[in-house]
Motif scaffolding. Structure first.
Motif, short mmCIF file in Angstrom:
data_model
loop_
_atom_site.label_atom_id
_atom_site.label_comp_id
_atom_site.label_asym_id
_atom_site.label_seq_id
_atom_site.Cartn_x
_atom_site.Cartn_y
_atom_site.Cartn_z
N ARG A 166 0.82 -1.21 0.00
CA ARG A 166 0.00 0.00 0.00
C ARG A 166 0.86 1.26 0.00
O ARG A 166 0.37 2.34 0.33
CB ARG A 166 -0.92 0.00 1.22
CG ARG A 166 -1.93 -1.15 1.21
CD ARG A 166 -2.84 -1.09 2.43
NE ARG A 166 -3.78 -2.20 2.43
CZ ARG A 166 -4.66 -2.41 3.39
NH1 ARG A 166 -4.71 -1.58 4.44
NH2 ARG A 166 -5.49 -3.44 3.32
N GLN A 167 2.10 1.14 -0.36
CA GLN A 167 2.97 2.31 -0.41
C GLN A 167 2.50 3.26 -1.50
O GLN A 167 2.12 2.84 -2.59
CB GLN A 167 4.41 1.90 -0.70
CG GLN A 167 5.07 1.06 0.36
CD GLN A 167 6.44 0.60 -0.06
OE1 GLN A 167 7.11 1.23 -0.86
NE2 GLN A 167 6.89 -0.53 0.48
N SER A 168 2.57 4.56 -1.20
CA SER A 168 2.26 5.57 -2.21
C SER A 168 3.48 5.79 -3.10
O SER A 168 4.59 5.36 -2.78
CB SER A 168 1.87 6.89 -1.53
OG SER A 168 3.00 7.45 -0.85
N LEU A 169 3.27 6.49 -4.21
CA LEU A 169 4.38 6.79 -5.11
C LEU A 169 5.41 7.66 -4.39
O LEU A 169 6.62 7.47 -4.58
CB LEU A 169 3.86 7.51 -6.36
CG LEU A 169 4.91 7.88 -7.41
CD1 LEU A 169 5.64 6.63 -7.90
CD2 LEU A 169 4.26 8.62 -8.58
N SER A 170 4.96 8.60 -3.56
CA SER A 170 5.88 9.46 -2.82
C SER A 170 6.74 8.65 -1.85
O SER A 170 7.94 8.91 -1.70
CB SER A 170 5.11 10.53 -2.04
OG SER A 170 4.43 11.39 -2.90
N GLN A 171 6.15 7.66 -1.21
CA GLN A 171 6.92 6.81 -0.30
C GLN A 171 7.95 5.99 -1.07
O GLN A 171 9.08 5.81 -0.60
CB GLN A 171 5.98 5.89 0.47
CG GLN A 171 5.15 6.60 1.53
CD GLN A 171 4.12 5.69 2.16
OE1 GLN A 171 3.46 4.91 1.46
NE2 GLN A 171 3.97 5.77 3.47
N ASN A 172 7.57 5.51 -2.25
CA ASN A 172 8.52 4.76 -3.07
C ASN A 172 9.69 5.64 -3.51
O ASN A 172 10.85 5.22 -3.47
CB ASN A 172 7.82 4.19 -4.31
CG ASN A 172 7.11 2.89 -4.03
OD1 ASN A 172 7.70 1.82 -4.11
ND2 ASN A 172 5.84 2.97 -3.69
N ILE A 173 9.38 6.86 -3.92
CA ILE A 173 10.44 7.78 -4.33
C ILE A 173 11.34 8.13 -3.15
O ILE A 173 12.57 8.22 -3.28
CB ILE A 173 9.84 9.05 -4.96
CG1 ILE A 173 9.14 8.71 -6.28
CG2 ILE A 173 10.92 10.11 -5.19
CD1 ILE A 173 8.43 9.88 -6.92
N ALA A 174 10.73 8.31 -1.97
CA ALA A 174 11.52 8.60 -0.77
C ALA A 174 12.48 7.45 -0.45
O ALA A 174 13.64 7.66 -0.09
CB ALA A 174 10.60 8.88 0.41
N LEU A 175 12.00 6.20 -0.61
CA LEU A 175 12.86 5.04 -0.37
C LEU A 175 13.98 4.97 -1.39
O LEU A 175 15.14 4.67 -1.05
CB LEU A 175 12.03 3.77 -0.40
CG LEU A 175 11.08 3.54 0.78
CD1 LEU A 175 10.21 2.31 0.54
CD2 LEU A 175 11.86 3.39 2.08
N MET A 176 13.66 5.24 -2.65
CA MET A 176 14.70 5.23 -3.67
C MET A 176 15.73 6.34 -3.44
O MET A 176 16.93 6.12 -3.61
CB MET A 176 14.06 5.39 -5.06
CG MET A 176 13.26 4.20 -5.52
SD MET A 176 12.57 4.43 -7.18
CE MET A 176 14.07 4.54 -8.16
N LEU A 177 15.26 7.50 -3.03
CA LEU A 177 16.19 8.59 -2.72
C LEU A 177 17.06 8.24 -1.51
O LEU A 177 18.23 8.64 -1.45
CB LEU A 177 15.41 9.88 -2.45
CG LEU A 177 15.00 10.68 -3.69
CD1 LEU A 177 14.10 11.84 -3.29
CD2 LEU A 177 16.23 11.20 -4.44
N THR A 178 16.49 7.50 -0.57
CA THR A 178 17.29 7.03 0.56
C THR A 178 18.43 6.15 0.08
O THR A 178 19.59 6.31 0.49
CB THR A 178 16.43 6.25 1.56
OG1 THR A 178 15.35 7.08 2.01
CG2 THR A 178 17.25 5.80 2.76
N ALA A 179 18.12 5.21 -0.82
CA ALA A 179 19.15 4.33 -1.36
C ALA A 179 20.20 5.12 -2.13
O ALA A 179 21.41 4.87 -2.00
CB ALA A 179 18.51 3.28 -2.26
#
Length: 229
Positions: A90-103
């Motif tokens: 149920r992750q939002s697109l913003s949460q996915n982008i935040a995780l990718m930016l973290t990586a």
């Protein structure tokens, strides 16, 4: 949130940082801080890579390395988002982008930490193929560490449930393959980053071949099997 504060939060208290992403707390501020810090660190490492050739190559690599990571993020973000949807997240697109930016931020920090070592070999060795492969190895190590942070973040942010762990593992593995192929292709398109000493400065080179064959060719030349530019 400042860039240094967000880096310290990721490295020192990643559990709380990922919990805040799960809750959607200050996502825009976090993403902005991670974007600024990752661009700055990648530019610094790019300048070190390019300084093996010339000032123009250093400036070019300093600009192209952040573009490489951000372009790969833009291309791969929808893939990670839809992979997660398919497997019940149920992750939002913003949460996915935040995780990718973290990586990407963690990868940039690791790259910057290797910069003094790379600079040492740059000053003490004149072998172009060795220096190129050294950077490939550094990127591999930094990328693996960044992916580990992504996997941990997905474990925290994803909604738990029956079979969620297996599904999350499938998503991470599939996305890593996509990210690696896209990133290597973008890097090949934007090359050179190091610059062959026998060649004049070029902002871009003609398309042809691919990243993987060039790495194997560089290994072959380093071992004395044949010569490659």
């Amino acid at each position: 949130m400042s860039s240094l504060a967000v880096i310290e939060s990721i490295l020192r208290d990643r559990q709380s940082f990922f919990d805040e992403i799960r809750q959607g707390q200050d996502l825009k501020e976090k993403m902005r801080a991670m974007l600024v810090s990752s661009v700055a660190f990648l530019a610094l490492y790019g300048a070190v890579m390019g300084s093996s050739h010339s000032l123009w190559q250093a400036l070019s690599s300093a600009c192209k390395l952040p573009v490489l990571f951000l372009a790969t993020l833009v291309v791969c973000a929808p893939t990670l988002y839809f992979f997660n949807l398919i497997f019940g997240s149920r992750q939002s697109l913003s949460q996915n982008i935040a995780l990718m930016l973290t990586a990407i931020t963690v990868t940039a920090v690791v790259l910057l930490s290797f910069a003094p070592i790379v600079l040492l070999f740059l000053l003490s060795s004149s072998n172009y193929q060795f220096f190129k492969l050294l950077n490939v190895g550094v990127f591999a190590v930094a990328g693996i560490i960044g992916v580990l942070f992504l996997a941990q973040g997905m474990r925290v942010v994803s909604t738990s449930g029956a079979g969620a762990g297996d599904a999350r593992l499938v998503v991470v593995r599939m996305w890593i393959l996509v990210y690696a192929f896209v990133g290597s292709q973008v890097a090949w398109t934007l090359r050179p980053f190091v610059g062959a000493p026998s060649m004049q400065f070029e902002l871009f080179r003609q398309l042809g071949g691919n990243f993987y064959t060039n790495v194997f060719a560089s290994i072959g030349e380093l071992l004395g099997f044949f010569t490659v530019r």
